[in-house]
Design a protein around this motif. Structure first.
Motif, PDB file in Angstrom:
ATOM      1  N   ILE A  17       0.759  -1.511  -0.067  1.00  0.00           N
ATOM      2  CA  ILE A  17      -0.217  -0.172  -0.410  1.00  0.00           C
ATOM      3  C   ILE A  17       0.520   1.629  -0.026  1.00  0.00           C
ATOM      4  CG2 ILE A  17      -1.897   1.347   1.455  1.00  0.00           C
ATOM      5  CD1 ILE A  17      -2.945  -1.390   2.860  1.00  0.00           C
ATOM      6  N   ARG A  18       1.740   1.117   0.639  1.00  0.00           N
ATOM      7  CA  ARG A  18       2.500   1.814   0.580  1.00  0.00           C
ATOM      8  C   ARG A  18       3.502   2.044  -0.893  1.00  0.00           C
ATOM      9  NH1 ARG A  18       6.651   0.249   4.104  1.00  0.00           N
ATOM     10  NH2 ARG A  18       5.506   0.480   5.498  1.00  0.00           N
ATOM     11  N   LEU A  19       3.575   1.355  -1.666  1.00  0.00           N
ATOM     12  CA  LEU A  19       4.111   1.924  -3.296  1.00  0.00           C
ATOM     13  C   LEU A  19       4.084   3.492  -3.519  1.00  0.00           C
ATOM     14  CD1 LEU A  19       5.990   0.386  -5.106  1.00  0.00           C
ATOM     15  CD2 LEU A  19       4.314  -0.807  -6.224  1.00  0.00           C
ATOM     16  N   PRO A  20       2.546   3.301  -4.058  1.00  0.00           N
ATOM     17  CA  PRO A  20       2.588   4.613  -4.383  1.00  0.00           C
ATOM     18  C   PRO A  20       2.725   5.757  -4.085  1.00  0.00           C
ATOM     19  CG  PRO A  20       0.453   3.400  -4.103  1.00  0.00           C
ATOM     20  CD  PRO A  20       2.265   2.281  -3.217  1.00  0.00           C
ATOM     21  N   LEU A  21       2.465   6.068  -2.303  1.00  0.00           N
ATOM     22  CA  LEU A  21       3.164   6.530  -1.648  1.00  0.00           C
ATOM     23  C   LEU A  21       4.373   7.164  -1.836  1.00  0.00           C
ATOM     24  CD1 LEU A  21       0.621   5.403   1.417  1.00  0.00           C
ATOM     25  CD2 LEU A  21      -0.114   7.076  -0.831  1.00  0.00           C
ATOM     26  N   GLU A  22       5.084   5.618  -1.681  1.00  0.00           N
ATOM     27  CA  GLU A  22       6.425   6.155  -1.569  1.00  0.00           C
ATOM     28  C   GLU A  22       7.100   6.827  -3.452  1.00  0.00           C
ATOM     29  OE1 GLU A  22       8.962   2.651  -1.473  1.00  0.00           O
ATOM     30  OE2 GLU A  22       8.383   2.338   0.254  1.00  0.00           O
ATOM     31  N   ILE A  23       5.834   6.097  -3.846  1.00  0.00           N
ATOM     32  CA  ILE A  23       6.601   7.108  -5.280  1.00  0.00           C
ATOM     33  C   ILE A  23       6.258   8.252  -5.926  1.00  0.00           C
ATOM     34  CG2 ILE A  23       5.968   6.543  -8.487  1.00  0.00           C
ATOM     35  CD1 ILE A  23       5.962   3.804  -7.438  1.00  0.00           C
ATOM     36  N   MET A  24       5.216   8.644  -5.271  1.00  0.00           N
ATOM     37  CA  MET A  24       4.726   9.908  -5.293  1.00  0.00           C
ATOM     38  C   MET A  24       5.451  11.075  -3.748  1.00  0.00           C
ATOM     39  SD  MET A  24       1.008   8.903  -5.847  1.00  0.00           S
ATOM     40  CE  MET A  24      -0.098   7.932  -7.088  1.00  0.00           C
ATOM     41  N   GLY A  25       6.056  10.411  -3.443  1.00  0.00           N
ATOM     42  CA  GLY A  25       6.562  11.121  -2.805  1.00  0.00           C
ATOM     43  C   GLY A  25       6.340  11.982  -1.078  1.00  0.00           C
ATOM     44  N   PHE A  26       5.046  11.260  -0.982  1.00  0.00           N
ATOM     45  CA  PHE A  26       4.746  11.368   0.619  1.00  0.00           C
ATOM     46  C   PHE A  26       6.117  11.184   1.889  1.00  0.00           C
ATOM     47  CE2 PHE A  26       0.840  10.534  -1.546  1.00  0.00           C
ATOM     48  CZ  PHE A  26      -0.120  11.680  -1.338  1.00  0.00           C
ATOM     49  N   SER A  27       5.823  11.990   2.569  1.00  0.00           N
ATOM     50  CA  SER A  27       7.124  11.274   3.805  1.00  0.00           C
ATOM     51  C   SER A  27       6.479  10.249   4.755  1.00  0.00           C
ATOM     52  CB  SER A  27       6.765  12.931   5.061  1.00  0.00           C
ATOM     53  OG  SER A  27       5.206  12.829   5.833  1.00  0.00           O
ATOM     54  N   ARG A  28       7.309   9.843   5.049  1.00  0.00           N
ATOM     55  CA  ARG A  28       7.362   8.527   5.787  1.00  0.00           C
ATOM     56  C   ARG A  28       6.811   9.024   6.363  1.00  0.00           C
ATOM     57  NH1 ARG A  28      10.388   4.111   5.363  1.00  0.00           N
ATOM     58  NH2 ARG A  28      11.563   4.654   4.035  1.00  0.00           N
ATOM     59  N   ALA A  29       6.205   9.321   7.647  1.00  0.00           N
ATOM     60  CA  ALA A  29       5.356   9.635   9.113  1.00  0.00           C
ATOM     61  C   ALA A  29       2.998   9.017   8.061  1.00  0.00           C
ATOM     62  CB  ALA A  29       5.636  11.119   9.602  1.00  0.00           C
ATOM     63  N   GLU A  30       3.612  10.696   6.904  1.00  0.00           N
ATOM     64  CA  GLU A  30       2.749  10.266   6.794  1.00  0.00           C
ATOM     65  C   GLU A  30       2.402   8.998   5.604  1.00  0.00           C
ATOM     66  OE1 GLU A  30       0.119  13.516   4.026  1.00  0.00           O
ATOM     67  OE2 GLU A  30       1.703  14.125   4.237  1.00  0.00           O
ATOM     68  N   GLN A  31       3.051   8.420   4.721  1.00  0.00           N
ATOM     69  CA  GLN A  31       3.544   6.879   4.572  1.00  0.00           C
ATOM     70  C   GLN A  31       2.134   5.912   5.811  1.00  0.00           C
ATOM     71  OE1 GLN A  31       6.010   5.421   2.899  1.00  0.00           O
ATOM     72  NE2 GLN A  31       6.974   7.649   1.256  1.00  0.00           N
ATOM     73  N   GLU A  32       2.872   6.276   6.955  1.00  0.00           N
ATOM     74  CA  GLU A  32       2.294   5.223   7.945  1.00  0.00           C
ATOM     75  C   GLU A  32       0.853   5.537   8.268  1.00  0.00           C
ATOM     76  OE1 GLU A  32       3.669   1.977   8.460  1.00  0.00           O
ATOM     77  OE2 GLU A  32       5.424   3.072   7.058  1.00  0.00           O
TER      78      GLU A  32
END
Lengths: 304, 261
Positions: free
Chosen positions: B102-117
């Motif tokens: 679920i984190r994959l698109p968030l990593e690609i789109m550059g969300f911060s680590r905290a926001e990803q979680e």
């Protein structure tokens, strides 16, 4: 554990076959020595014996059979002779001794590992280039294939001569030959691995607007790991062959290749066979080690 | 086009050039989808329903006509993260945990680590997979995997969900369950959903509008506005109204089919 017995039976059969083969291979030599020592042999003259088939000589001189397994320079040494030589030249000698197989093994191993590292790195880089660029796919891949159709035994002396003329010698030329042999399986395996994600996986990344680099790091490289390890196992064995071949044309004074060469110069078949076995054991250990790393990595990735 | 239109297709044409000559995948497709709609596309294979979805997602380029998503071209809409796409197969990465996927698109789109979680936790809850974030895909059933893939499409707050037969490979009991969950999710999030299916009950149960399509060339033959209320228990499928809509869809499919023959 159930497979232990069948494995032991196969090993025993191979050793039995080996002992049996040593008898006809060595019987002529044994009879010649016995004749020179004044013993009774049938037929008595060397010229007559050359006319006879080896099996006839074995049947006529059954008393010579044990001696075929104990010659100093047999055509085919018996297993226990090779084992004794292996033990003597590993455990029995200081590892800095020029007669120690551990010393020679390390000389070859260091070139193997360096060449393997270069070959693997080069192979992965080429594979990434081939997958990412149509131009590289069409221009590099054919040469990579052609490179492997040239017998390494013909190419190795030229690599060594060319590198020597620019002042490079020692471990590097051997490592270059190792790398030359080991990069190819890595290229082929990695190209397949990097292309293993299906169209849906690639479409999914496109809907995220992912860059090519993100696709490589997040999808293609992790997906190619099982392919990489299969290639590495072939690559490390090829590296070892490359390092040994690299020791032959220079008449190198150290390394398993040098042991093979020296053994054949002086008719030391026991030495040749023990060097061969040392190389085989080394290769098996390296492949086994890679298998272990593969299991650890894939388990850590959660895919095994 | 009014303020609530999110997808607008005008005279859309798409011709694939294949080895056997041109294939008319879409012909004269006109459709607008309003905000908050649940639109199903139904039709036999080759009718262009998946192709239309892919055009909206800029995975295919139309050869004629225009399509806009949120008033932009599909490429622009993609850059603005206007939509999340759910494929027929969950397509989770086996080497990533459910949370990692679920984190994959968030990593690609550059969300911060905290926001990803924070986002991962939120969408796991939305699809009822709390506590499964640390599991690997092979440890989950097919239905749970598909829910995880929906969560993956929800993580970056796209307003539009494009779903290409997401439950097509699941058995009917699991599919019923997921259909109910999808409706609940739709009610809670107010997203606009475009949903491709070849199941008549699924289309009627889920949709506010049903787009019936037919093949060769791929075109729209009927658009049915569903009179069913937005809140739908599974039992609604036994009501006369439901059966009547299903009948009309079936008639539409049959008519399109005999046209082609």
């Amino acid at each position: 554990m159930k497979s232990v017995l069948p494995v032991l039976v196969v090993v025993a059969a191979l050793i039995g076959l080996w002992y049996a083969a040593a008898v006809p291979m060595n019987v002529r030599g044994v009879l010649d020595e016995a004749e020179r020592a004044g013993a009774e042999v049938v037929p008595a003259s060397g010229a007559e014996r050359r006319e006879r088939a080896v099996w006839t000589l074995v049947v006529r001189n059954p008393g010579a059979i044990p001696a075929t397994w104990a010659q100093e320079r047999p055509r085919l040494p018996a297993p226990h002779q090779v084992a004794a030589e292996l033990w003597d030249t590993t455990a029995g000698k200081s590892i800095t001794s020029k007669r120690s197989l551990v010393y020679h093994g390390w000389v070859t191993l260091s070139a193997t590992l360096l060449g393997f590292a270069i070959g693997t790195g080069l192979g992965i880089l080429l594979a990434v280039g081939i997958v990412q660029s149509k131009v590289m796919d069409m221009s590099v891949m054919p040469w990579a294939i052609v490179s492997q159709t040239i017998p390494i035994i013909a190419l190795a002396p030229m690599i060594i001569v060319v590198l020597y003329s620019v002042g490079v010698q020692g471990i590097i030329p051997k490592a270059v030959i190792s790398a030359y042999l080991s990069f190819f399986p890595v290229v082929v395996g990695m190209v397949k691995g990097l292309r293993s994600p299906d169209a849906m996986q690639l479409d999914l990344l496109r809907t995220y607007n992912a860059s090519a680099a993100q696709g490589l790091w997040k999808l293609r490289l992790p997906a190619s790991m099982p392919y990489l390890f299969a290639s590495l196992k072939i690559g490390i064995a090829a590296s070892l062959v490359g390092a040994i071949v690299g020791e032959l044309p220079t008449g190198a004074v150290a390394g398993l290749g040098a042991r093979l060469l020296a053994g054949s110069y002086y008719g030391q078949t026991v030495q040749i066979w023990s060097a061969l076995f040392a190389a085989a054991i080394l290769a098996a250990a390296l492949v086994g080690l890679l298998g272990l790393i593969e299991r650890l990595v894939l388990r850590r990735m959660g895919v095994a | 086009m009014n303020a609530t239109t999110v997808v607008e297709a005008r005279d859309l044409d798409l011709v694939f050039q294949t080895g056997d000559g041109p294939v008319h995948a879409l012909k004269d497709v006109n459709l607008s989808i309003d905000k908050g709609d649940f639109v199903s596309f139904i039709g036999p294979s080759g009718c262009g329903k998946t192709t239309f979805l892919r055009v909206m997602a800029a995975l295919e380029q139309p050869t004629g006509g225009t399509v806009t998503v949120n008033g932009m071209s599909p490429e622009e809409a993609r850059r603005k993260r206007a939509y999340g796409y759910v494929f027929q197969a969950a397509g989770l990465y086996p080497w990533r945990t459910i949370a990692g996927n679920i984190r994959l698109p968030l990593e690609i789109m550059g969300f911060s680590r905290a926001e990803q979680e924070e986002r991962v936790a939120r969408v796991l809850k939305l699809v009822d997979l709390e506590g499964f974030g640390g599991k690997y895909p092979w440890q989950l059933s097919g239905g749970m995997q598909q829910r995880a893939s929906i969560a993956r499409a929800l993580g970056f707050d796209a307003d539009i969900l494009l779903m290409d037969e997401p439950f097509g490979a699941l058995d009917e009991i699991v599919r019923d369950h997921l259909n109910e969950q999808l409706l609940a999710l739709w009610a809670r999030t107010g997203k606009t959903i475009a949903f491709v299916t070849h199941s008549i009950p699924e289309a009627v149960f889920l949709s506010t509008r049903i787009v019936v399509m037919s093949p060769r060339p791929g075109r729209i033959t009927d658009v049915i506005e569903s009179p069913l209320p937005r809140e739908r228990p599974l039992e609604i499928r036994d009501t006369a109204q439901f059966i009547e809509i299903a009948h009309r869809v079936r008639e539409g499919l049959r008519a399109g089919h005999s046209d082609a023959l």
